[in-house]
Design an enzyme around this catalytic site. Structure first.
Site, PDB file in Angstrom:
ATOM      1  N   SER A  83     -13.646  -9.536   8.709  1.00  0.00           N
ATOM      2  CA  SER A  83     -12.233  -9.335   9.012  1.00  0.00           C
ATOM      3  C   SER A  83     -12.062  -9.400  10.514  1.00  0.00           C
ATOM      4  O   SER A  83     -13.025  -9.233  11.272  1.00  0.00           O
ATOM      5  CB  SER A  83     -11.788  -7.958   8.490  1.00  0.00           C
ATOM      6  OG  SER A  83     -10.495  -7.618   8.954  1.00  0.00           O
TER       7      SER A  83
ATOM      8  N   TYR B  90     -12.288   1.190   7.496  1.00  0.00           N
ATOM      9  CA  TYR B  90     -12.357  -0.245   7.210  1.00  0.00           C
ATOM     10  C   TYR B  90     -13.023  -0.989   8.360  1.00  0.00           C
ATOM     11  O   TYR B  90     -13.879  -1.861   8.138  1.00  0.00           O
ATOM     12  CB  TYR B  90     -10.952  -0.789   6.967  1.00  0.00           C
ATOM     13  CG  TYR B  90     -10.919  -2.226   6.502  1.00  0.00           C
ATOM     14  CD1 TYR B  90     -11.240  -2.558   5.194  1.00  0.00           C
ATOM     15  CD2 TYR B  90     -10.554  -3.251   7.374  1.00  0.00           C
ATOM     16  CE1 TYR B  90     -11.204  -3.873   4.759  1.00  0.00           C
ATOM     17  CE2 TYR B  90     -10.520  -4.570   6.953  1.00  0.00           C
ATOM     18  CZ  TYR B  90     -10.840  -4.878   5.644  1.00  0.00           C
ATOM     19  OH  TYR B  90     -10.814  -6.182   5.220  1.00  0.00           O
TER      20      TYR B  90
ATOM     21  N   LYS C 259     -16.415  -3.287   8.136  1.00  0.00           N
ATOM     22  CA  LYS C 259     -16.450  -4.716   8.453  1.00  0.00           C
ATOM     23  C   LYS C 259     -17.315  -5.015   9.677  1.00  0.00           C
ATOM     24  O   LYS C 259     -17.925  -6.080   9.756  1.00  0.00           O
ATOM     25  CB  LYS C 259     -15.023  -5.246   8.626  1.00  0.00           C
ATOM     26  CG  LYS C 259     -14.238  -5.280   7.322  1.00  0.00           C
ATOM     27  CD  LYS C 259     -14.953  -6.096   6.243  1.00  0.00           C
ATOM     28  CE  LYS C 259     -14.161  -6.191   4.958  1.00  0.00           C
ATOM     29  NZ  LYS C 259     -14.824  -7.018   3.931  1.00  0.00           N
TER      30      LYS C 259
END
Length: 229
Positions: A138, A151, A155
């Site tokens: 991402s 998150y 990632k």
């Protein structure tokens, strides 16, 4: 058309994974996909018949992933392309207010699940010394924003895990962390709400991404790549 490939896609029932399944099948490749929702898996199985295979698998359960991987490799051989797409996004909040159960669930899917799939498929690929592993990263695996620390953490972990694995592979293989850019998925709606409606659709993204992924090879090994519309 290029030679037909065997492609494994996690998170195949929704969003980017679902759109990739369609494009890969349309291009004449054999697709093996998994997702948690048994109803969505049944829909995929009904839509894409023939050699394609879709299974309801919770990738956070190593024993189930390993059994699935063993069955797939026995039936189809090692995949030519392994696409690790399945992921969760935390609800927006500052890190110190994130519930431990939410953090655990995200790490279980985004990092541990990724490892379980790699552990279940890549040994056969390495033995054959052929194949490409694409792990979805991402923009938040290369930069950060407030209130998505779990998150971002996961990632960044995908980037690190993938780039380290790239150094371990035989010379004719490749491992790539891939950022898909901004696409109108449920996850994107969770991020930016109705503004996601102005982003490219998963189908539009997959129309570009599927051929992009299929042309990846050893020269791309260890490269952090982006495929956006």
């Amino acid at each position: 058309m290029s030679e037909a490939k065997v492609i494994v896609v996690t998170g195949a029932t929704r969003g980017l994974g679902r759109a990739l399944v369609t494009k890969f099948v349309e291009a004449g490749h054999t697709v093996i996909g998994c997702g948690r929702n048994a109803n969505h898996i049944s829909e995929l199985s009904e839509q894409f018949t023939g050699r394609h295979r879709f299974d309801a698998i919770d990738i956070t359960n190593y024993d189930k992933v390993a059994a699935w991987g063993a069955e797939v490799v026995a039936e189809y051989g090692p995949p030519d392309l392994l696409v690790n797409n399945a992921a969760l996004l935390n609800d927006w909040n500052v890190l110190w207010k994130i519930e431990p159960a939410e953090f655990d669930a995200l790490i279980d899917v985004n990092l541990k699940g990724l490892f379980y799939v790699i552990r279940s498929f890549v040994p056969a690929m390495v033995e054959r010394q052929q194949g490409v592993i694409v792990n979805f990263s991402s923009g938040w695996g290369r930069m950060v924003s407030a209130e998505v620390a779990p998150y971002c953490c996961s990632k960044y972990g995908v980037e690190g895990m993938t780039l380290a694995m790239a150094k371990e592979l035989p010379p004719d293989m490749a491992a790539v962390p891939l950022s898909p850019g901004v696409v109108n998925t449920d996850m994107q709606k969770q991020c930016i709400g109705d503004r996601a409606d102005g982003c490219p659709s998963p189908a539009d993204w997959a129309a570009k991404a599927a051929p992009f992924l299929l042309q990846l090879g050893p020269s791309d090994n260890g490269q952090s790549l982006t495929c956006s519309v």
